[in-house]
Each structure stands twice: as structure tokens, then as C-alpha cells.
Design a protein around this motif. Structure first.
Motif, PDB file in Angstrom:
ATOM      1  N   PRO A  24      -4.557  -0.665 -11.398  1.00 29.90           N
ATOM      2  CA  PRO A  24      -3.792  -1.257 -10.288  1.00 29.90           C
ATOM      3  C   PRO A  24      -4.304  -0.864  -8.905  1.00 29.90           C
ATOM      4  N   ALA A  25      -4.906   0.320  -8.765  1.00 27.51           N
ATOM      5  CA  ALA A  25      -5.419   0.730  -7.451  1.00 27.51           C
ATOM      6  C   ALA A  25      -6.645  -0.072  -7.027  1.00 27.51           C
ATOM      7  N   SER A  26      -7.321  -0.718  -7.967  1.00 25.73           N
ATOM      8  CA  SER A  26      -8.525  -1.488  -7.630  1.00 25.73           C
ATOM      9  C   SER A  26      -8.218  -2.637  -6.678  1.00 25.73           C
ATOM     10  N   GLY A  27      -7.140  -3.362  -6.917  1.00 23.69           N
ATOM     11  CA  GLY A  27      -6.770  -4.466  -6.039  1.00 23.69           C
ATOM     12  C   GLY A  27      -6.353  -3.993  -4.662  1.00 23.69           C
ATOM     13  N   VAL A  28      -5.655  -2.872  -4.606  1.00 23.19           N
ATOM     14  CA  VAL A  28      -5.246  -2.308  -3.314  1.00 23.19           C
ATOM     15  C   VAL A  28      -6.488  -1.845  -2.549  1.00 23.19           C
ATOM     16  N   HIS A  29      -7.435  -1.269  -3.244  1.00 17.94           N
ATOM     17  CA  HIS A  29      -8.703  -0.851  -2.639  1.00 17.94           C
ATOM     18  C   HIS A  29      -9.428  -2.059  -2.051  1.00 17.94           C
ATOM     19  N   TRP A  30      -9.500  -3.136  -2.828  1.00 15.62           N
ATOM     20  CA  TRP A  30     -10.138  -4.363  -2.347  1.00 15.62           C
ATOM     21  C   TRP A  30      -9.431  -4.870  -1.091  1.00 15.62           C
ATOM     22  N   LEU A  31      -8.092  -4.896  -1.127  1.00 15.33           N
ATOM     23  CA  LEU A  31      -7.316  -5.391   0.009  1.00 15.33           C
ATOM     24  C   LEU A  31      -7.569  -4.551   1.258  1.00 15.33           C
ATOM     25  N   ALA A  32      -7.545  -3.237   1.122  1.00 12.96           N
ATOM     26  CA  ALA A  32      -7.766  -2.361   2.279  1.00 12.96           C
ATOM     27  C   ALA A  32      -9.146  -2.613   2.890  1.00 12.96           C
ATOM     28  N   ASN A  33     -10.154  -2.764   2.038  1.00  7.36           N
ATOM     29  CA  ASN A  33     -11.500  -3.032   2.553  1.00  7.36           C
ATOM     30  C   ASN A  33     -11.601  -4.403   3.211  1.00  7.36           C
ATOM     31  N   LYS A  34     -10.953  -5.397   2.636  1.00  5.89           N
ATOM     32  CA  LYS A  34     -10.977  -6.748   3.202  1.00  5.89           C
ATOM     33  C   LYS A  34     -10.282  -6.770   4.567  1.00  5.89           C
ATOM     34  N   LEU A  35      -9.124  -6.122   4.647  1.00  2.40           N
ATOM     35  CA  LEU A  35      -8.406  -6.061   5.928  1.00  2.40           C
ATOM     36  C   LEU A  35      -9.235  -5.339   6.984  1.00  2.40           C
ATOM     37  N   ALA A  36      -9.913  -4.260   6.598  1.00  2.00           N
ATOM     38  CA  ALA A  36     -10.729  -3.491   7.547  1.00  2.00           C
ATOM     39  C   ALA A  36     -11.838  -4.358   8.141  1.00  2.00           C
ATOM     40  N   ARG A  37     -12.417  -5.245   7.339  1.00  2.00           N
ATOM     41  CA  ARG A  37     -13.478  -6.132   7.848  1.00  2.00           C
ATOM     42  C   ARG A  37     -12.960  -7.116   8.887  1.00  2.00           C
ATOM     43  N   HIS A  38     -11.636  -7.277   8.915  1.00  2.00           N
ATOM     44  CA  HIS A  38     -11.020  -8.194   9.883  1.00  2.00           C
ATOM     45  C   HIS A  38     -10.263  -7.439  10.971  1.00  2.00           C
ATOM     46  N   GLY A  39     -10.556  -6.148  11.100  1.00  2.00           N
ATOM     47  CA  GLY A  39      -9.957  -5.350  12.165  1.00  2.00           C
ATOM     48  C   GLY A  39      -8.506  -4.971  11.932  1.00  2.00           C
ATOM     49  N   SER A  40      -8.068  -5.048  10.713  1.00  2.00           N
ATOM     50  CA  SER A  40      -6.685  -4.711  10.380  1.00  2.00           C
ATOM     51  C   SER A  40      -6.693  -3.661   9.275  1.00  2.00           C
ATOM     52  N   GLY A  41      -5.535  -3.331   8.771  1.00  2.00           N
ATOM     53  CA  GLY A  41      -5.497  -2.364   7.687  1.00  2.00           C
ATOM     54  C   GLY A  41      -4.091  -2.114   7.192  1.00  2.00           C
ATOM     55  N   LEU A  42      -4.014  -1.326   6.151  1.00  2.00           N
ATOM     56  CA  LEU A  42      -2.731  -0.889   5.627  1.00  2.00           C
ATOM     57  C   LEU A  42      -2.283   0.320   6.432  1.00  2.00           C
ATOM     58  N   LYS A  43      -0.968   0.420   6.636  1.00  2.00           N
ATOM     59  CA  LYS A  43      -0.422   1.524   7.416  1.00  2.00           C
ATOM     60  C   LYS A  43       0.456   2.398   6.533  1.00  2.00           C
ATOM     61  N   ALA A  44       0.632   3.636   6.945  1.00  2.72           N
ATOM     62  CA  ALA A  44       1.530   4.545   6.230  1.00  2.72           C
ATOM     63  C   ALA A  44       2.904   3.883   6.119  1.00  2.72           C
ATOM     64  N   GLY A  45       3.461   3.920   4.940  1.00  2.00           N
ATOM     65  CA  GLY A  45       4.770   3.324   4.703  1.00  2.00           C
ATOM     66  C   GLY A  45       4.733   1.887   4.213  1.00  2.00           C
ATOM     67  N   ASP A  46       3.562   1.234   4.266  1.00  4.34           N
ATOM     68  CA  ASP A  46       3.456  -0.138   3.758  1.00  4.34           C
ATOM     69  C   ASP A  46       3.741  -0.153   2.257  1.00  4.34           C
ATOM     70  N   LEU A  47       4.476  -1.154   1.837  1.00  4.22           N
ATOM     71  CA  LEU A  47       4.733  -1.378   0.416  1.00  4.22           C
ATOM     72  C   LEU A  47       3.771  -2.468  -0.040  1.00  4.22           C
ATOM     73  N   VAL A  48       2.929  -2.167  -1.026  1.00  7.92           N
ATOM     74  CA  VAL A  48       1.880  -3.088  -1.455  1.00  7.92           C
ATOM     75  C   VAL A  48       2.045  -3.388  -2.938  1.00  7.92           C
ATOM     76  N   LEU A  49       2.110  -4.663  -3.275  1.00  3.90           N
ATOM     77  CA  LEU A  49       2.090  -5.057  -4.684  1.00  3.90           C
ATOM     78  C   LEU A  49       0.649  -4.982  -5.170  1.00  3.90           C
ATOM     79  N   ALA A  50       0.437  -4.285  -6.281  1.00  6.69           N
ATOM     80  CA  ALA A  50      -0.919  -4.084  -6.785  1.00  6.69           C
ATOM     81  C   ALA A  50      -1.411  -5.248  -7.634  1.00  6.69           C
ATOM     82  N   GLY A  51      -0.523  -6.130  -8.043  1.00  3.89           N
ATOM     83  CA  GLY A  51      -0.911  -7.259  -8.879  1.00  3.89           C
ATOM     84  C   GLY A  51      -0.086  -7.307 -10.144  1.00  3.89           C
ATOM     85  N   SER A  52       0.145  -8.494 -10.614  1.00  4.17           N
ATOM     86  CA  SER A  52       0.980  -8.675 -11.797  1.00  4.17           C
ATOM     87  C   SER A  52       0.165  -8.584 -13.072  1.00  4.17           C
TER      88      SER A  52
END
Length: 138
Positions: free
Chosen positions: A82-110
Motif C-alpha cells: 500500500p505504501a507504493s501508491g502513496v510514494h508514487w503520489l508524493a513524487n508526482k505531486l513534488a514534480r508539480h510543486g506540491s506535496g503531501l503535508k503532515a496530517g493529510d489523510l491519504v487513501l493508499a488504494g483499494s
């Protein structure tokens, strides 16, 4: 992926309630994206656990509708962990100048298929050591 696990304070089970404007049968990735991934709501519950206290790949779920098992799954079905999708998301957001923040609730995938809901249905999702979630659709 280890950075995701070390950054997460805890993990809990969740159910995504789909609210699709497009029929799920025959749906394509383009339909999903245009429908904002059909996210309607999220139900969170169970027991918060530290990510390193359990092998998340082996977390399973039994999804009951009105006391009958409708779906089962294993978290390894989400990109092997499940952490693989969150890792992908964090890297994708970083490439667009954004990111995950402390306290964010993230669905890892169904790791179960969608189940159609009807008025009056009660769902129980049993995630083993992570606990259970129950919801009723009125």
C-alpha cells in the motif's frame, strides 16, 4: 517507499464510497479521470497502528453486505504494498510543486472491487488486526 512508512504516524482501514456519474461497467481510465476518480466520501475506522508494527502487504479484508461476504482482498494487491501508491503520489505531486503535508489523510488504494449499494444495505469491513468499519446506507 521506506520514507512513506517512516513519515506515516499510523495507518487505519478505510472504505471509499464511490459517487460516479458514469456507469462503472465499461468504464475507462479517461472516464475515471473525468469523473474525479468517482470519489464521493470516505469512512475511516478500525484501530490505528504504527506502519512498522504489521506487514501491511498481508493485511486482508472481508467485505460483508448484510452479513454476506461480497468481496475479499489483500493489501499486496495495491502495487505489491500500500505504501507504493502513496510514494508514487508524493513524487508526482513534488514534480508539480506540491506535496503531501503532515496530517493529510491519504487513501493508499483499494484491494477489493467496487460493490453496488442499495438503500438499507449495511456493510461490515473486517481488516483483521486493523479492526472493522461498519456503515449503513439509509
Amino acid at each position: 517507499m521506506l520514507d512513506v512508512l517512516s513519515a506515516a504516524e499510523y495507518v487505519v482501514p478505510a472504505l471509499e464510497i464511490l459517487d460516479s456519474h458514469i456507469e462503472l461497467k465499461g468504464r475507462t481510465i479517461v472516464d475515471t479521470i473525468s469523473d474525479n476518480a468517482a470519489m464521493g466520501a470516505m469512512v475511516v475506522g478500525g484501530n490505528p497502528v504504527k506502519p512498522d508494527s504489521v506487514d501491511l502487504r498481508w493485511i486482508g479484508a472481508l467485505l460483508h453486505r448484510n452479513q454476506t461476504v461480497e468481496e475479499t482482498g489483500l493489501a499486496a494487491g495495491v502495487l505489491n504494498h500500500p505504501a507504493s501508491g502513496v510514494h508514487w503520489l508524493a513524487n508526482k505531486l513534488a514534480r508539480h510543486g506540491s506535496g503531501l503535508k503532515a496530517g493529510d489523510l491519504v487513501l493508499a488504494g483499494s484491494f477489493t472491487r467496487p460493490v453496488h449499494v442499495q438503500k438499507g444495505d449495511t456493510f461490515l469491513a473486517d481488516y483483521g488486526p486493523l479492526g472493522t468499519i461498519t456503515c449503513t446506507f439509509a
